[in-house]
Structures are given as C-alpha cells and as structure tokens.
Design an enzyme around this catalytic site. Structure first.
Site, PDB file in Angstrom:
ATOM      1  N   GLU A   1     122.126  58.147  -0.118  1.00 57.31           N
ATOM      2  CA  GLU A   1     123.198  58.853  -0.809  1.00 57.31           C
ATOM      3  C   GLU A   1     123.762  57.973  -1.915  1.00 57.31           C
ATOM      4  OE1 GLU A   1     126.223  59.908   1.953  1.00 57.31           O
ATOM      5  OE2 GLU A   1     125.142  61.629   2.769  1.00 57.31           O
TER       6      GLU A   1
ATOM      7  N   ARG B   1     131.421  67.886  18.051  1.00 57.88           N
ATOM      8  CA  ARG B   1     132.142  67.461  19.257  1.00 57.88           C
ATOM      9  C   ARG B   1     133.604  67.247  18.894  1.00 57.88           C
ATOM     10  NH1 ARG B   1     132.941  62.185  17.776  1.00 57.88           N
ATOM     11  NH2 ARG B   1     131.273  61.151  16.627  1.00 57.88           N
TER      12      ARG B   1
ATOM     13  N   LYS C   1     120.977  64.462   9.603  1.00 56.70           N
ATOM     14  CA  LYS C   1     121.777  64.569   8.384  1.00 56.70           C
ATOM     15  C   LYS C   1     121.005  65.166   7.218  1.00 56.70           C
ATOM     16  CE  LYS C   1     124.978  60.827   9.503  1.00 56.70           C
ATOM     17  NZ  LYS C   1     124.657  60.781  10.913  1.00 56.70           N
TER      18      LYS C   1
END
Length: 636
Positions: free
Chosen positions: A200, A297, A116
C-alpha cells in the site's frame, strides 16, 4: 435467548463478556490453559474447563478442545472475544456444524474480509474508496519490489492474513525492501500461517479512523459512529477516542455510509469494524479517506463507542446471535460527549517497551472512571500472552475534560514491581500536540524520547518515600540505611533531627529527606503511596517507583553485566540465530531474534567484535537474563 455461554478467550475481554452475560442472566463457562489456572476470568465464570498447556497454540487455538468443552458443560453458544480464533472462519463453521450458536458474523463474511487483498477488491466493487497499492498473485521478490518502485516510497508491506499490527512493515527506501519483506513474511508465517503480502502507498499524514458497524439476521445494518485510533506504536493502538477530533458532519456521514455499504456487501451480522486510513494533511475530508480492512469481531477499543452511544455492544452481540433484531434503528443512535481509552500494558518503556512479567505485588487502578481489566493484585503476568493488563476509559462532556480525567486516573494508579507503560500514556495525553488533536499514526514515533518517562524518581518523590518509611512506626535505629548526620556542633536540645534515608529503587541508591517531603509533595503534582513491611511505592505522574532500604553494607545497588554480554531481556523463544560462533560482527548488527508475548525482538551487537560463547539455536526457550552469547570487542 442464550442460557449458557462459553467464552473462547481469556483476560480482560473474557471478564468483560462475563460482566454483561451475568447482567442478562446468562451462565458462563471459561476455558483456561496451565498458565491461566488461577486467572481472574476463571474465578469469575460460573464454570471453567482446562484446555491445555500454556502456549496459545496448544490451548486457546485448539478449536476442537473448545467445542468439546462447550458440549461437556452444556453451553449453547460460543463467544470468541477478540484475538485467537475470533476471525477464524473454519472455527466459526465448526461451531455451527457442532449444533452450537456462534456469537459472531457468518463464516462466509469472515472469509470474505479475512484476506486483505480480496477484501480491497470487494470494497472497490461496493463503491468504497481504497488505498492505492498492489494486491496481485505474483508474490516473487522481484515483482513485489517492482510494484513498490511504481507506487513510490515509502510503502507499507502488509500480510494479507494479518491483524493486530502483525505482519506489517513500513519501507522508506528501495535498499531496505527485501530485508523488510523477509521479516514481514517470517512474522506472518508464525502468526497466521500465510506468507502472502500486499503493498500500500504510505500516506505521509495518516490518521486511523474506524467505524463501528452492527448487523442482524433480519437484514438491518447500522453504524455507531467513528473512533480515532491514530496513536499507535509499532502498529499497535495505544490510545483511542470517540468521536474522532475534527470530524465534521459531512465527512462523518460519508465515512459512516461507506462503512455500512462495506458491511452490507458481505451480508454482515454481529459486531464489526471498518478501518480507514485518512490523509489528514488538510484535515479530515471525505475524498481523502480510504478503506484498509474490516475486523470481523469486537474490537479492543469498543468501550469508547459504548460510552458515547450508551450501547452495550456485548449485549447486542448476544441478542443478535439469539436471532433478535438490532435493539435500535440508525435514527435512534446519537453521539453523547467524548470518550478516551488508554491501554495499560505490562512493559518497560525504559527498555524499548519490552514486556514485563511477574507477580502484581501492588496493583491499584483508580476506578472513579471505567476500568476493564483481567487481573487483580497478586495475579501473575504471564510471558505467554499479550501484555495488556487493563483498559482505562473515561467519558465526559468534551474532549479536553475527558483527557484531563484520564490523566488524573493514571496519576492516581500504580502497578509494581511489574513495569507498565502508565507514565508513557500520561506523557502522551499531556503533550501539547495531543491536547491540540494534532494526531497522526506517526505521533509517537515522531515524538521519540520526549514521551518516555524518567528512569528515576524526582527528588520530591524520593523525599516522599523517605517520609513514609519513617512514619510507618518503625524504630529509627532499625533502619540500616538511615544516614545519621555528622557535625554534632549543630545539635540543639529538643531540635527536630534532619532525617535522611538512603533508599533503593530500580537498582539505584538515592537519599531522601523526610523533612522536605510535605512541601515538595504539594508542589510537585500527583503522587500515591502504598506501604508493606519492606517497600514504599510512589506513583509520580503515572510512573510507579518501588523504594526499599538496601541491605546493610550494600553500596553498589546492582550488578553490571559485561558490556559484550547479550542477555535475554525477557523469557521467550529464540526464533532465529543470524550468526555463528567466531563470526565477526559490527555495531548494531542483528545477532538473533527473540519472540515473546507475540512480539519479535532483535538483539544486536553493542560494538564491533567477535561472537563467542553462543549458547542457543533457533527454537531454544530462554529465561529472562539468560546469557545468550558474548561479543568480544575488536582489538584496536
């Protein structure tokens, strides 16, 4: 076109892929573990290969066994489904190196979006807005805590290799940071083998908006519009819908264009999802939507996109993997109506949503709408895998019509004796806030116990069960639980007797009045009943209750454990023991952590006391209701 496909997954996604492959004339090969030897996906595939013991680490995560199975059966391609090895770049490369077709994005694309922190840097360079935070290499507790202080609480700790809600912790205050970091890292190591995290800023009115993207090997990339996945519990999606409520065309155009830029930045092929977090404090606005991550995916919630676009995303995957161009251009794609999906889990809301395992003795899913499931009646729900047993999907002209249709589907379905979250899902859909599309990722947490179904059935449901028992052509006197009314002075020749039946459900004895059942049934809403030789099942607003006549002479209904007994709520593995024999503990203190169905469950002290009879250590495998230790109450 691919002629034979191996599906490196299990459950409902394997069944979903088999359905499309069969329609395209493609032969399918399933793989299975010991626990899945009789699973539905094994029964539906053309061939099946055993790949190892029940734990996923010894079977479904063994890439070399899966590749060997493909070669053994002559499969040309491998579809990874979602979960397991679907976002493993090393496995994707191994499939390609073995001369097989990988139904998914290039390994380099998976790798670019797999961590990430690196993905956020890449997105910044591509002009995609990202959430404020910290993605640095310095992973010391001191540095991370310092960065969290700079960002400002609340903050979100995320494993850089995380996914599916794993390795994520919200921290509300500085004093909670270190404990949350330790828990996050432990889960990340167990799930992904990587303890690195990023931070975050926690957005206070967040909505989870994601965009379905699709690319091919000819340089084409399109989006198939957005989904709203804001209804989450512990970062796991519960109800998803498409399109996102309240999304205006300008904001849609901006977020979808950003998603396409993100996909092009990694030369993307196949199905993928760009996930955004939106600050919805003033509605959905293009300048308040930030990139979170990309899932390289197919997603669990892909059916809602299929329903509004009329596209079979699995068919697109197979065509793109075979070298074909995308079947449609961007201008040929449009939104038609509204779709909502609810994930039906084998879990018990009354026990903190702990997974519920066992045989699906009763399993009826109302199928007027779309149902994607990996189980049938009498199948087993295993403790080894994710507890999702079905997805219920509805599509209609507008959101409210779809919402009401999904509520009807839940109310007409029942599963027993395995417990499910069906009643909880019904309550979510029925809530005024959901009906008004007042959505945030904190929706479920904020609602608290208001969304939990009743632990016991209503009087109307109990009366309905009593009536069903007495109408089943059983002899009245053969039921030991029938209550024969006293007060013979009220007896009249040819009068209809007052027929009450003592029944048991969920360990409680209740009395149902069979003669009151008809009126109460009509007034009290949706029910569904099922009967075998010993049980009646009544489904009340999605919540299934199994009624039985208790044994003659049994008045207690159930056995109570001692208050200080610490009992395993499910089969699982003890991954941490945080106390020792003789330790003094306080109410609420964590004693040990149990892992089952890919989730961690902390067991805590019920009151102040001393730890006695500690019978497990880290690594112990335990069965449901096993006595793990005892907390001896503190003397006054």
């Amino acid at each position: 076109m691919i002629q034979k496909l191996l599906i490196a997954n299990r459950g409902e996604i394997a069944c979903r892929i088999i359905r499309t492959a069969r329609a395209m004339g493609i032969a399918t090969v399933a793989v299975y573990s010991d626990a899945d030897a009789k699973a539905l996906h094994v029964r539906q595939a053309d061939e099946a290969v055993h790949i190892g013991p029940s734990p996923a680490a010894e079977s479904y995560l063994q890439g070399e066994k899966i590749i060997a199975a493909a070669k053994e059966t002559g499969a040309e391609a491998i579809h990874p489904g979602y979960g397991f090895l679907s976002e493993n770049a090393g496995f994707a490369q191994a499939v390609i190196d073995a001369g097989l077709i990988w139904v998914g994005p290039k390994p380099a694309s998976i790798e670019a979006m797999g961590l990430k922190d690196a993905a956020k840097k890449l997105m910044r360079e591509a002009g995609v807005p990202v959430t404020p935070g910290y993605e640095g290499e310095d992973q010391s507790v001191e540095r991370l805590k310092s960065e969290a202080d700079k960002i400002g609480y609340p903050v979100l700790i995320k494993a850089v290799a995380g996914g599916g809600g794993k390795g994520m912790r919200k921290v509300d205050a500085p004093e909670d940071f270190e404990a949350s970091l330790e828990s996050c890292r432990r889960e990340a190591k167990a799930s992904f083998g990587n303890t690195q995290v990023l931070l975050e800023k926690w957005i206070t009115s967040p909505r989870h908006i994601e965009v379905q993207v699709f690319g091919d090997s000819h340089g084409n990339v399109v989006h198939l519009f957005e989904r709203d996945c804001s209804l989450q519990r512990r970062h796991q999606k519960v109800i998803e819908e498409a399109p996102a409520p309240g999304m205006d065309e300008g904001t849609r155009e901006a977020i979808c264009a950003a998603a396409v830029r993100a996909a092009k930045a990694v030369d993307y092929e196949g199905a993928g999802t760009i996930e955004f977090i939106a600050d919805a404090s003033e509605g959905l606005r293009a300048d308040r939507i930030f990139f979170m991550e990309m899932n390289t995916r197919l997603q669990v919630e892909h059916p809602v996109t299929e329903e509004i676009t009329g596209v079979d995303l699995v068919e697109w995957q197979l065509r793109v993997a075979s070298g074909e161009a995308l079947p449609k251009r961007q201008e040929e794609l449009s939104i038609n109506g509204h779709a909502i999906e609810a994930r039906l889990y084998a879990e018990d809301p009354a026990k903190g949503f702990l997974p519920s395992t066992g045989r699906l003795g009763h399993f009826y899913l109302h199928d007027e709408e779309r149902v994607d499931s990996g189980v049938e009646e009498n199948d087993e729900v295993s403790p080894f895998y994710d507890p999702m047993i079905a997805k219920l999907i509805v599509h209609s002209d507008d959101r409210d019509t779809a919402r009401l249709a999904l509520m009807r589907t839940l109310s007409k379905s029942f599963v027993a004796p395995v417990r499910t979250n069906s009643g909880f899902l019904y309550a979510c859909l029925a809530s005024e806030a959901f009906a008004a599309a007042e959505l945030t990722t904190g929706f479920i947490e904020d609602a608290g116990d208001d969304l939990l179904p009743e632990a016991l059935p209503s009087e109307a449901a109990t009366n309905r069960a009593a009536k069903t028992f007495l109408e089943a052509n059983w002899q009245f006197n053969d039921l030991p639980s029938v209550v024969i009314p006293s007060g013979l002075q009220s007896f009249r020749l040819n009068a209809k007797p007052n027929r009450s039946v003592r029944l048991e459900t969920r360990g409680q004895a209740l009395v149902g009045d069979a003669d009151s059942a008809i009126g109460a049934f009509r007034e009290s809403g949706p029910f569904h009943t099922a009967l075998n030789d010993t049980e009646v099942v009544v489904s009340e607003y999605g919540e299934a209750f199994v009624f039985s006549a208790p044994p003659r002479g049994d008045t207690s209904g159930h056995h109570h454990a001692h208050d200080g007994d610490i009992i395993a709520p499910m089969p699982g593995k003890v991954i941490a023991v945080l106390v020792a024999e003789g330790d003094a503990v306080t109410a609420g203190q964590r004693l040990m952590v149990l892992e089952a169905m890919k989730m961690e469950h902390a067991l805590t002290a019920p009151f102040d006391g001393t730890v006695r009879d500690l019978s497990v250590s880290a690594g112990s495998q335990v069965q449901v209701e096993a006595l793990l230790c005892v907390v001896e109450p503190k003397e006054d």
